[in-house]
Design an enzyme around this catalytic site. Sequence first.
Site, PDB file in Angstrom:
ATOM      1  N   GLY A  47       0.827  -1.195   0.000  1.00 44.73           N
ATOM      2  CA  GLY A  47       0.000   0.000   0.000  1.00 44.73           C
ATOM      3  C   GLY A  47       0.856   1.237   0.000  1.00 44.73           C
ATOM      4  N   ASN A 125      -6.928  -5.419   6.680  1.00 42.85           N
ATOM      5  CA  ASN A 125      -6.577  -5.703   5.295  1.00 42.85           C
ATOM      6  C   ASN A 125      -7.637  -6.630   4.718  1.00 42.85           C
ATOM      7  OD1 ASN A 125      -4.114  -7.895   3.772  1.00 42.85           O
ATOM      8  ND2 ASN A 125      -5.330  -6.306   2.823  1.00 42.85           N
ATOM      9  N   GLY A 126      -8.299  -6.204   3.634  1.00 41.54           N
ATOM     10  CA  GLY A 126      -9.281  -7.067   2.998  1.00 41.54           C
ATOM     11  C   GLY A 126     -10.550  -6.326   2.631  1.00 41.54           C
TER      12      GLY A 126
END
Length: 482
Positions: A47, A125-126
Amino acid sequence: MPGDIFVQEELNDNLREECGVFGIYDFDGGNVAETIYYGLLSLQHRGQESCGIAVSDTNGPKGKVLLSRDMGLVNESFSAKKLGKLAGDIGVGHVRYSTAGSSTRENAQPLVLNYVKGTLGFAHNGNLVNAPELRRELEYTGAIFQTTIDSEVIAYHVARERLNSRTVEEAVGRAMAKIKGAYALVIMSPRKLIGARDPFGFRPLCIGKRDNTYILASESCALDTIDAEFIRDVEPGEIVTISPEKGIESDRSMCIRPEDQGRCIFEYIYFARPDSRLDGVSVYQSRILSGKYLAMDSPVEADLVVGVPESGNVAALGYSLQSGIPYGQAFVKNTYIGRTFIKPGQKSRESSVQVKLNAIREAVGGKRIVMIDDSIVRGTTSDRIVRMLRDAGAKEVHMRVSAPPFLWPCYFGTDVPAKEQLIAHNRSIEEIRQVIGADTLGYLRIERLKEMVEGLGICDGCFTGKYPIDPPQEDIRGDFEA
């Protein structure tokens, strides 16, 4: 990033993963912000749009959290002076990508929630597939959202469940029973560090230890960076709770059968760093195998095998090892550009691809080249890279892709777009070859994917349309993402 003239522009038509998470608890009471900083630097590939660090002093006022978030890269966002102000022995960090239109400071993580039971620092995250329903449920009971990310939906549900739970980890388990989709969570409570993965294991998470300090991280490479020992992976569906009193506690009540698990295969093909191990499997070795399988299944006579940097390099080495064709470097990547730069205007003669990548004439001139890349998504830049090799004197360009053709979108944290935007949608491999201008084109066979990861349960929905969980009825990926 300073100013408004910087825009997102990918090196080529590759995918983006949406987040990296990091958590740490120093039982000896040392400050952890600097270690989080180095951990996030090692996860920067996951990221590059925003980042943040939240810390707390477990020996200080209960629930006081110091938070710093910013747009841009980790080393641009945190100075030594800023890190020095983040005093605390427990903390969480985050690096983030977003889908188009959602790259804002408000959506940067970690999130910090103050509620009746205390304070939570939260990194995710996800992507959830039921975020809209959960969000509406909360809104109709008075919740006011500060972001458009589904991470905040999860955080609210954890906070709400905490009101009727004995412990924070119990609240996390109750929230996990409601949420559906991909998530690796790192949560900081006033006296505990908690990690959790969804039952399918879409996104990775591992545990490390350095002296009397415990770490949670998206990838094992982050542990190597801070000289920590890898302990183990958090299992799909597992909740781990880390505290000085009890060390590492585990709740596996939500774990499912290994054969039903669905790790994102692109963690192994592209997202993760090659020096990481995910669920016991070497990312480097997976990519070597993908290249070897390509050489076995899509052989061609050539003089040189090259990778599109950086993600195609290891698979290219695997192709070379299997085929016996020499491996070499055909491209120079401008490493100072990064992921954001001033995009050439429409009337400018400068190509955004050529600004970042250039072919080496002396390496490819007069040669038959096998070029390996990890994927072709829309196909918008593959043709330019093929043309770049031809302009540099390559006699033939044979493209090999270390993934099968994309035919379906992803709803679990990877920005595979709607199928109408995918070059493989309604096109044969021969038609794709003609579009990108290669002499031949070969993709990795779907049945090779499980062999790459030693039989682990994987999600290959973007290739087959068969997902571990039913996708949402509407495509909400631009509205609710990690």
